[in-house]
Structure formats: C-alpha cells, structure tokens
Write a protein that holds these residues in place. Structure first.
Motif, PDB file in Angstrom:
ATOM      1  N   GLY A 267       0.796  -1.219   0.000  1.00 39.03           N
ATOM      2  CA  GLY A 267       0.000   0.000   0.000  1.00 39.03           C
ATOM      3  C   GLY A 267       0.830   1.272   0.000  1.00 39.03           C
ATOM      4  O   GLY A 267       0.510   2.221  -0.722  1.00 39.03           O
ATOM      5  N   GLY A 268       1.911   1.305   0.776  1.00 37.78           N
ATOM      6  CA  GLY A 268       2.704   2.526   0.904  1.00 37.78           C
ATOM      7  C   GLY A 268       3.340   3.006  -0.385  1.00 37.78           C
ATOM      8  O   GLY A 268       3.091   4.142  -0.826  1.00 37.78           O
ATOM      9  N   PRO A 269       4.144   2.188  -1.063  1.00 38.19           N
ATOM     10  CA  PRO A 269       4.785   2.652  -2.296  1.00 38.19           C
ATOM     11  C   PRO A 269       3.812   2.967  -3.418  1.00 38.19           C
ATOM     12  O   PRO A 269       4.128   3.733  -4.325  1.00 38.19           O
ATOM     13  CB  PRO A 269       5.692   1.464  -2.679  1.00 38.19           C
ATOM     14  N   HIS A 281      -9.170  11.926  -3.355  1.00 40.92           N
ATOM     15  CA  HIS A 281     -10.483  11.444  -2.929  1.00 40.92           C
ATOM     16  C   HIS A 281     -10.683   9.965  -3.250  1.00 40.92           C
ATOM     17  O   HIS A 281     -11.120   9.185  -2.400  1.00 40.92           O
ATOM     18  CB  HIS A 281     -11.587  12.265  -3.604  1.00 40.92           C
ATOM     19  N   ARG A 282     -10.410   9.594  -4.474  1.00 37.45           N
ATOM     20  CA  ARG A 282     -10.647   8.207  -4.879  1.00 37.45           C
ATOM     21  C   ARG A 282      -9.713   7.246  -4.160  1.00 37.45           C
ATOM     22  O   ARG A 282     -10.110   6.126  -3.814  1.00 37.45           O
ATOM     23  CB  ARG A 282     -10.485   8.073  -6.387  1.00 37.45           C
ATOM     24  N   VAL A 283      -8.480   7.666  -3.934  1.00 39.80           N
ATOM     25  CA  VAL A 283      -7.536   6.792  -3.238  1.00 39.80           C
ATOM     26  C   VAL A 283      -7.982   6.576  -1.794  1.00 39.80           C
ATOM     27  O   VAL A 283      -7.928   5.458  -1.269  1.00 39.80           O
ATOM     28  CB  VAL A 283      -6.109   7.376  -3.303  1.00 39.80           C
ATOM     29  N   GLY A 287      -9.156   3.080  -0.139  1.00 40.34           N
ATOM     30  CA  GLY A 287      -8.552   2.609   1.106  1.00 40.34           C
ATOM     31  C   GLY A 287      -9.600   2.247   2.145  1.00 40.34           C
ATOM     32  O   GLY A 287      -9.481   1.224   2.824  1.00 40.34           O
ATOM     33  N   LEU A 288     -10.631   3.059   2.266  1.00 36.52           N
ATOM     34  CA  LEU A 288     -11.692   2.771   3.230  1.00 36.52           C
ATOM     35  C   LEU A 288     -12.427   1.482   2.862  1.00 36.52           C
ATOM     36  O   LEU A 288     -12.754   0.665   3.742  1.00 36.52           O
ATOM     37  CB  LEU A 288     -12.688   3.932   3.290  1.00 36.52           C
ATOM     38  N   ALA A 289     -12.699   1.273   1.577  1.00 34.73           N
ATOM     39  CA  ALA A 289     -13.370   0.045   1.146  1.00 34.73           C
ATOM     40  C   ALA A 289     -12.511  -1.181   1.446  1.00 34.73           C
ATOM     41  O   ALA A 289     -13.014  -2.223   1.889  1.00 34.73           O
ATOM     42  CB  ALA A 289     -13.685   0.126  -0.346  1.00 34.73           C
ATOM     43  N   SER A 316      -4.565  -0.804   3.204  1.00 33.63           N
ATOM     44  CA  SER A 316      -5.485   0.340   3.132  1.00 33.63           C
ATOM     45  C   SER A 316      -4.975   1.586   3.846  1.00 33.63           C
ATOM     46  O   SER A 316      -5.226   2.710   3.392  1.00 33.63           O
ATOM     47  CB  SER A 316      -6.837  -0.062   3.726  1.00 33.63           C
ATOM     48  N   LEU A 317      -4.287   1.411   4.958  1.00 35.44           N
ATOM     49  CA  LEU A 317      -3.927   2.564   5.785  1.00 35.44           C
ATOM     50  C   LEU A 317      -3.058   3.598   5.068  1.00 35.44           C
ATOM     51  O   LEU A 317      -3.329   4.811   5.185  1.00 35.44           O
ATOM     52  CB  LEU A 317      -3.257   2.089   7.077  1.00 35.44           C
ATOM     53  N   PRO A 318      -2.013   3.203   4.330  1.00 32.08           N
ATOM     54  CA  PRO A 318      -1.242   4.231   3.624  1.00 32.08           C
ATOM     55  C   PRO A 318      -2.065   4.986   2.588  1.00 32.08           C
ATOM     56  O   PRO A 318      -1.867   6.192   2.403  1.00 32.08           O
ATOM     57  CB  PRO A 318      -0.121   3.418   2.952  1.00 32.08           C
ATOM     58  N   TRP A 319      -2.969   4.313   1.905  1.00 38.37           N
ATOM     59  CA  TRP A 319      -3.815   5.012   0.934  1.00 38.37           C
ATOM     60  C   TRP A 319      -4.655   6.081   1.621  1.00 38.37           C
ATOM     61  O   TRP A 319      -4.787   7.196   1.109  1.00 38.37           O
ATOM     62  CB  TRP A 319      -4.731   4.012   0.223  1.00 38.37           C
ATOM     63  N   ILE A 320      -5.216   5.745   2.782  1.00 36.46           N
ATOM     64  CA  ILE A 320      -6.063   6.692   3.509  1.00 36.46           C
ATOM     65  C   ILE A 320      -5.231   7.858   4.052  1.00 36.46           C
ATOM     66  O   ILE A 320      -5.550   9.032   3.843  1.00 36.46           O
ATOM     67  CB  ILE A 320      -6.800   5.985   4.657  1.00 36.46           C
TER      68      ILE A 320
END
Length: 406
Positions: A267-269, A281-283, A287-289, A316-320
């Motif tokens: 997720g991070g990179p 917004h979409r990312v 991530g939430l989904a 998910s966490l890095p995306w959020i």
C-alpha cells in the motif's frame, strides 16, 4: 524516478531519515505497553485503554495547531522531541499492577506531544518539499511507519518478554535524539510567522473554518470521521481476536501487527502513483473500502482469514493517510498549515477516541465479532459516500468546463 528526485534534496533526506528513526522507537513502544498492561491486569479492556489514553489528548490539537502557526517549526520540534523522551522515561517507575496508571499517564503525555509533533511535522514538510513531491514524501513516511511494524512490534514484544518494559521505554527515549540532531542540521530558513490579526479564540478556530468552507477537505474529513467512529474498535478487538479467536498468547499480537506492516509494503509505495492517477479522494475511498473488507475477514476464528484481513488493513492505511495528508497540505495556505492539520485531526480523532473507549467496554459483552462486523459496515458506508462525492464533484467540474468552452 519521483522518489529519486525527492531524496536528491539534502534537507529532505535529513528530515525523513530522522522521522524514520523516531517511528522505529514508537512502533516498539505502543504494542509493548498494551502487552505490558494485559500481563499486569489480565484484561483486554485495560490493554485497549492504552490506545485510548494516547488518542484522548489529541482533542487538544486545535491549541497545538495555534502554537505551530505562531512559532518556527524546527525549534518547536526539537523541544517537543526532547520533552517526549523525558516523559517516556517515567515508565521506569512501573513495577506492578498498581502502577498501570503510570503507563496511561505516559501514553497521555505521548499523545499530547504527538498533537504538536504531527501538526509541526506536516507544516515543516510542506516547506522542505515542493508541492509536487508531497505525495511521495508522505508515502515514504507512511511506508516506513507501516513497514517498521514488521520489525518494531516484534522487536518491542520480544524485548519486553526478554528484558521487560523498562528497556523498551529507554530504547524509545533514545530514538527521539536522532530526529533532534537531524533537525538541527537542516539548512532551511523558516519565514517569520505572521502576527495575529484577531482574538486568539478566533485564530484557533481558523483551521476549522477553512475545513468547513473547502468542499474537498470537508468531504474527506466527514468520511474519515465516520470510519474512525468504528476504527477504534480494532484497537481493543485485536487482543480478543488473538486470545479468544485464535487461542494464542497476548504477545502474538506482535505477529498480527507485523502482517499489517507487510500489507503496507504494497500500500505505501503505491499511494503516491495512485494519487497522481486517481486523485486523493478516490484513493482514500478505495482505502476505506479495503479496510472494511479487512475488518470483516478478521471475524472468523481462522488464522488464514485473520492474517488476510490484517494484511488488507495494512494495505489500506497508507492510501487513507497519504491521501488525507497530501490533500490537506496541498490545499492549505502556509500560515494555516498547523491549525488546519490540527482541526482535521481533532474532527477525526474525537470519534476514534470514543470508539476505543466504547470498544473496550463492549468487547466483553457483545464479543469482538460483532464489533468487527459493525466496523466493516460503517467503513464501507464511509467509502461509498466519499467515492460518490468525488464523482459528483467531477461531473460538476466537467459541466463547468463545457460551459466555459461553449
């Protein structure tokens, strides 16, 4: 190539390197404190309260944000790091179940310092790094933070078992010295902060007003607050998942957190490239989904399911977080960076703090499966709201663009 350009800057290398070292100590501390309280009291609820006492002082973030915007960030960060190191050393006085209050006190002081550190670090980063590289810098920091879960929690719980909580406390205190040295070596010359133009109460609320009138930030904060109103359940349920669902010892929590760190390696990179392609917004919505699916997978008493769920949660966490932080830094004027960061943090930390306390109380009555299922449903709703808001805004922008061309 983007990461290479980011690391080409001397100040960026120093600043990011110092933060990574501090993150290593913190990742070892928070889990060790939860395990320590669990072993001292035998209570999953008491262990979960470690995270409650860490997040509760974040409610004072508006005051911290006002302080950040009133002074230069670098000397403030130096003092805050040194003060936090001193607070952590209070853990040396913990000697039994009657001293658990000291753990809670230290985590509260740590959370209070983090309210200042978070706002100041974000504001200083926006001065060090060009706006087009903010997503890469935030992605690097989040990847480092989550990746350290592969080492820090296992090392923290392992060192706790071998050498005790006192050693972990000293280790964390020492790691605060590295970012102090890195900060002192920066060549950055900070501008003089702008003087107050209104009463201090009005200045403190300026960050909240900015979030409310900026649609993109308002939508993200609303979705994040909704998700975090149940995210806090996972801070307590993790001990029940390990003890009741998987029938393992409390220290096995370190394995789950390490798996979450492994998920963050994916997720991070990918966060910065996804932001450039899809937008913040979409990312965040994606991530939430993903987090909703991850929470649901942790409900069966099956190790493969639990590991898969924890891994998805890590993805998910890095995306959020990267999407949220980058959007905030990109849309906020320099003289409001601290207050807007603090305001947004408060708006999402309040429901998280409440959910941690509620989760600690309900985990023994409703059971962890009900709490995780609730977290999955509510987080999915937050993802749907944000993705729809993003689509609606894009349609409005396309119509406006077409009208201008017409």
């Amino acid at each position: 190539m983007s990461m290479r350009r980011l690391m080409a800057g001397r100040d960026a290398r120093l600043y990011l390197g110092g933060q990574v070292c501090s993150l290593l100590g913190d990742s070892a501390l928070w889990l060790a404190m939860g395990v320590w309280v669990k072993e001292l009291t035998g209570s999953s609820g008491a262990a979960g309260l470690v995270f409650f006492f860490f997040t509760a002082p974040m409610l004072l973030a508006p005051l911290a944000g006002l302080l950040v915007d009133r002074v230069r960030k670098r000397p403030l960060l130096v003092l805050a790091n040194l003060a936090t190191a001193g607070a952590v050393l209070l853990l040396l006085f913990v000697d039994g179940a009657d001293d658990v209050w000291i753990v809670y006190l230290v985590m509260s002081l740590h959370g209070l310092a983090y309210a200042v550190l978070g706002a100041a670090q974000s504001a200083l980063l926006s001065q060090i790094v060009p706006v087009e590289q903010l997503a890469d810098a935030n992605g690097f920091l989040r990847t480092a933070q989550e990746t350290l879960r592969l080492v820090g929690p296992l090392a923290g719980s392992g060192l706790f078992v071998l050498l005790g909580g006192h050693f972990v406390a000293v280790l964390d205190a020492v790691t605060f010295a590295v970012p102090v040295l890195c900060l002192m070596k920066l060549r950055l010359r900070e501008p003089r902060p702008k003087p107050w133009q209104h009463h201090w109460s009005a200045e403190m609320l300026a960050g909240i007003r900015f979030v409310r009138r900026t649609a993109a930030l308002r939508q993200v904060v609303t979705a994040a607050a909704l998700a975090l109103s149940v995210f806090g359940f996972t801070e307590t349920t993790v001990f029940a998942v390990v003890g009741q669902g998987l029938d393992r010892q409390p220290a096995f929590v370190g394995v789950l957190v390490a798996v979450q760190g492994a998920g963050a390696l994916l997720g991070g990179p990918s966060a910065a490239p996804l932001i450039r392609r899809l937008g913040e917004h979409r990312v965040i919505g994606l991530g939430l989904a993903t987090a909703a699916v991850g929470a649901l997978l942790q409900t069966p008493p099956s190790l493969p399911f639990v590991l898969s769920g924890v891994g998805l949660f890590g993805v998910s966490l890095p995306w959020i977080v990267v999407g949220f932080t980058t959007l905030l830094q990109r849309l906020t004027p320099g003289d409001l960076q601290g207050r807007v960061y603090a305001a947004a943090s408060t708006m999402i930390t309040l429901p998280q703090t409440i959910s941690i306390a509620v989760g600690a109380g309900l985990v023994t009555t409703l059971g962890y499966r009900v709490l995780l299922a609730t977290a999955a449903v509510v987080t999915a709703l937050a993802a749907g709201y944000l993705l729809r808001a993003s689509a609606d805004r894009e349609r409005v922008d396309r119509r406006a663009h077409a009208a201008d061309e017409g």
